[in-house]
Enzyme design. Structure first.
Site, PDB file in Angstrom:
ATOM      1  CG  ASP A   1      48.359  43.069  -5.129  1.00 24.07           C
ATOM      2  OD1 ASP A   1      47.494  42.480  -5.799  1.00 24.07           O
ATOM      3  OD2 ASP A   1      48.655  44.269  -5.317  1.00 24.07           O
TER       4      ASP A   1
ATOM      5  CB  SER B   1      44.729  49.418  -8.131  1.00 23.19           C
ATOM      6  OG  SER B   1      44.259  48.282  -8.793  1.00 23.19           O
TER       7      SER B   1
END
Length: 325
Positions: free
Chosen positions: A268, A168
């Site tokens: 995602d 991330s």
């Protein structure tokens, strides 16, 4: 006479995640608890310890070493996720994940406790990441001063196999470090062999794939996180640090490593931009080797968040380990 309670004024916030008050205090509503290191993890046997890299600014790290080491092994400089404002190298989630990865990959890991926004807005985390990478590279110089020498790195680290990586926001850090290493030298002329960008946090004003459009874009979590973590960023959400695909951004051909692994998850919201990043790296003229790995049907950073080591978690960690050779 009883005093009337006062409500603190909010300077900035990400709803349900973090509040920054005008008096300077910060409340975080997401994050796993900190856990201590262990010289013998009961599940993996991995050893870990905490060290200080810099006192001003304060940068620390948790080091991980697989059990029964007798030879030099690859080094992974790792950056946790959390939108540059949440989580920690010392969190239970990252501690469990690094134990699993280090055991499977047989690498030394340096998990960096970089400064967080809003107490230290970006670019502080980028600066801390580079400082840590330079500190790791300095161990290749065989300096005699023991106070400057971390024995696990000096005794077991293979400085011809240095990797950087993260999930991330940590994947964003890994990309930007690789870009910087393409134009600036590391101590001891160390080279980055590979970079792992796992579910990397990139965003931008122009929608990619299934990303939200118009007003919905301005309400999206990736947009709100960047605005909170780096309010003074030139170009806002199209600053090249968060949008390396934007017109005028430095060429991806400058990546200062030999290999890149981009990992994405099917459910995602960052997935489509991660795939675009991989495609653009492949088409940039960069001389390295780019790889893409997708796990369908999974959410953002599932391999860290799941307590149970599911089949997909095992697949993900094995793919990362296969890259770290």
């Amino acid at each position: 006479m009883a005093s009337t309670p006062t409500t603190k004024e909010i300077a900035s916030e990400i709803p349900n995640l973090i509040k920054h008050y005008k008096d300077g205090t910060v409340e975080r509503f997401f994050g796993s608890p900190h856990v201590p290191p262990s010289l013998n993890d009961p599940v993996t046997g991995v050893s870990s310890k905490d060290i200080t890299i810099s006192h001003n600014p304060l940068i620390s790290a948790r080091l991980y070493l697989p059990q029964n080491q007798t030879k030099r092994i690859p080094i992974l400089v790792y950056f946790h996720g959390g939108g540059f404002c949440l989580e920690s190298a010392f969190s239970s989630l990252d501690h469990r994940y690094l134990n699993r990865l280090v055991s499977e990959a047989q690498v030394i890991a340096v998990s960096v406790e970089y400064r967080l926004a809003p107490e230290s807005p970006l670019p502080a985390a980028y600066d801390d990441a580079w400082t840590t990478l330079q500190w790791v590279a300095s161990h290749s110089l065989n300096e005699d001063d023991p106070s400057q020498r971390e024995p696990w790195l000096a005794d077991y680290g293979d400085f011809d196999r240095v990797y950087i990586g993260g999930d991330s926001a940590g994947g964003n850090l890994a990309h930007n470090l690789a870009m910087k290493a393409g134009v600036e030298s590391l101590n001891g002329a160390v080279k980055i062999l590979g970079a792992i960008l796992s579910h990397p946090y990139f965003w931008g004003s122009d929608p990619v794939g299934s990303e939200p459009k118009g007003e919905d874009k301005l309400k999206s979590l990736p947009y709100l996180v960047w605005k909170f973590a780096y309010p003074s960023a030139d170009g806002g959400i199209d600053n090249p640090l968060i949008n390396p695909m934007v017109s005028g951004a430095p060429s991806l051909a400058r990546l200062g490593c030999s290999r890149v692994l981009v990992c994405v998850a099917g459910k995602d919201e960052l997935r489509d931009r991660g795939v675009l990043y991989y495609d653009l790296v492949k088409g940039s003229g960069w001389k390295g080797e780019a790889e893409l790995f997708e796990v369908e049907g999974e959410e953002h950073c599932f391999h860290i968040l799941y307590e149970k080591e599911t089949e997909n978690v095992k697949r993900m960690i094995k793919r990362l380990a296969d890259f770290l050779v």
